[in-house]
Enzyme design. Structure first.
Site, PDB file in Angstrom:
ATOM      1  N   ALA A  68       6.891   1.179  50.113  1.00 51.70           N
ATOM      2  CA  ALA A  68       7.420  -0.162  50.396  1.00 51.70           C
ATOM      3  C   ALA A  68       7.060  -0.557  51.823  1.00 51.70           C
ATOM      4  O   ALA A  68       7.922  -0.632  52.703  1.00 51.70           O
ATOM      5  CB  ALA A  68       8.926  -0.208  50.183  1.00 51.70           C
ATOM      6  N   PRO A  69       5.760  -0.810  52.083  1.00 54.66           N
ATOM      7  CA  PRO A  69       5.395  -1.285  53.420  1.00 54.66           C
ATOM      8  C   PRO A  69       6.136  -2.586  53.698  1.00 54.66           C
ATOM      9  O   PRO A  69       6.426  -3.344  52.762  1.00 54.66           O
ATOM     10  CB  PRO A  69       3.884  -1.509  53.342  1.00 54.66           C
ATOM     11  N   HIS A  70       6.454  -2.828  54.948  1.00 53.06           N
ATOM     12  CA  HIS A  70       7.172  -4.060  55.246  1.00 53.06           C
ATOM     13  C   HIS A  70       6.923  -4.502  56.677  1.00 53.06           C
ATOM     14  O   HIS A  70       6.547  -3.707  57.530  1.00 53.06           O
ATOM     15  CB  HIS A  70       8.672  -3.911  54.979  1.00 53.06           C
ATOM     16  N   ALA A  71       7.135  -5.810  56.865  1.00 53.94           N
ATOM     17  CA  ALA A  71       6.937  -6.396  58.195  1.00 53.94           C
ATOM     18  C   ALA A  71       7.661  -7.720  58.266  1.00 53.94           C
ATOM     19  O   ALA A  71       7.883  -8.387  57.255  1.00 53.94           O
ATOM     20  CB  ALA A  71       5.447  -6.606  58.462  1.00 53.94           C
TER      21      ALA A  71
END
Length: 157
Positions: A68-71
Site C-alpha cells: 500500500a504505497p502512499h503519499a
C-alpha cells in the site's frame, strides 16, 4: 470530508492496471504516478516523488503479496487510490519477505491527516481477506478487479 470513505469513491474506473510486467518497484511507482496523472489531473512527477520519499522511510509492503504505497500530493481534492496487479510478483521488502503483485496506492491531499489514515486503514483491512486477494489475482481485467474491491467492501459492511 466524508465520514466513511467508500472504495467506489476512492478507486476511479480508470485507476486500475492489470497484467503490468514490472520487474522493479520503481517501474510500479512510475505506473502509479502515470495512472494518477491520467485519472486525477495530477503531475506524475509530484506523485512519483511523494511515493518514493515515503518508500525511503520504510517499505509499504504489507505482506501476503500486497503493498500500500502512499503519499500526500499537492493538487488533490480528496483521497484516491490507484490499483496495480502485476503479471508476476516482484521483490518489495514486504514485512513477511514475500514478493508483491498487488499494489493499492493511496494518494491524499497535501494537508490531509485523518482522511489519509482512514483510506489506508480501509485498504489494508479489505486486503487481509485471503479469498478477496485470490479473486483479485484471478480477475480477468481491470473492471473486474475494481468490482471485486467494491463488492468486498460491501460484503464486509
Amino acid at each position: 470530508m466524508q465520514d466513511r470513505l467508500s472504495i467506489s469513491d476512492l478507486i476511479a474506473p480508470g485507476a486500475v492496471a492489470v497484467g503490468f510486467g514490472a520487474r522493479t518497484a520503481r517501474q510500479v511507482m512510475n505506473l502509479i504516478a502515470d495512472k494518477a496523472a491520467q485519472n486525477f489531473g495530477l503531475q506524475a512527477d509530484l506523485v512519483l516523488a511523494g511515493l518514493l520519499e515515503r518508500e525511503q522511510a520504510g517499505s509499504t509492503g504489507l505482506g501476503r503479496g500486497v503493498a500500500a504505497p502512499h503519499a500526500r500530493v499537492p493538487g488533490l481534492a480528496r483521497s484516491r487510490v490507484v490499483v496495480v496487479r502485476l503479471e508476476r510478483p516482484i521483490p518489495f521488502e514486504a514485512i513477511d519477505g514475500q514478493p508483491v503483485d498487488l499494489f493499492l496506492a493511496v494518494l491524499s491531499p497535501a494537508d490531509s491527516g485523518v482522511e489519509h489514515l482512514r483510506a489506508l486503514a480501509r485498504i489494508s483491512r479489505l486486503l487481509r481477506r485471503e479469498d478477496l486477494r485470490d479473486q483479485i489475482r484471478r480477475a480477468s481485467d481491470a473492471d473486474a478487479v475494481r468490482f471485486l474491491l467494491v463488492q468486498g467492501e460491501a460484503a464486509a459492511a
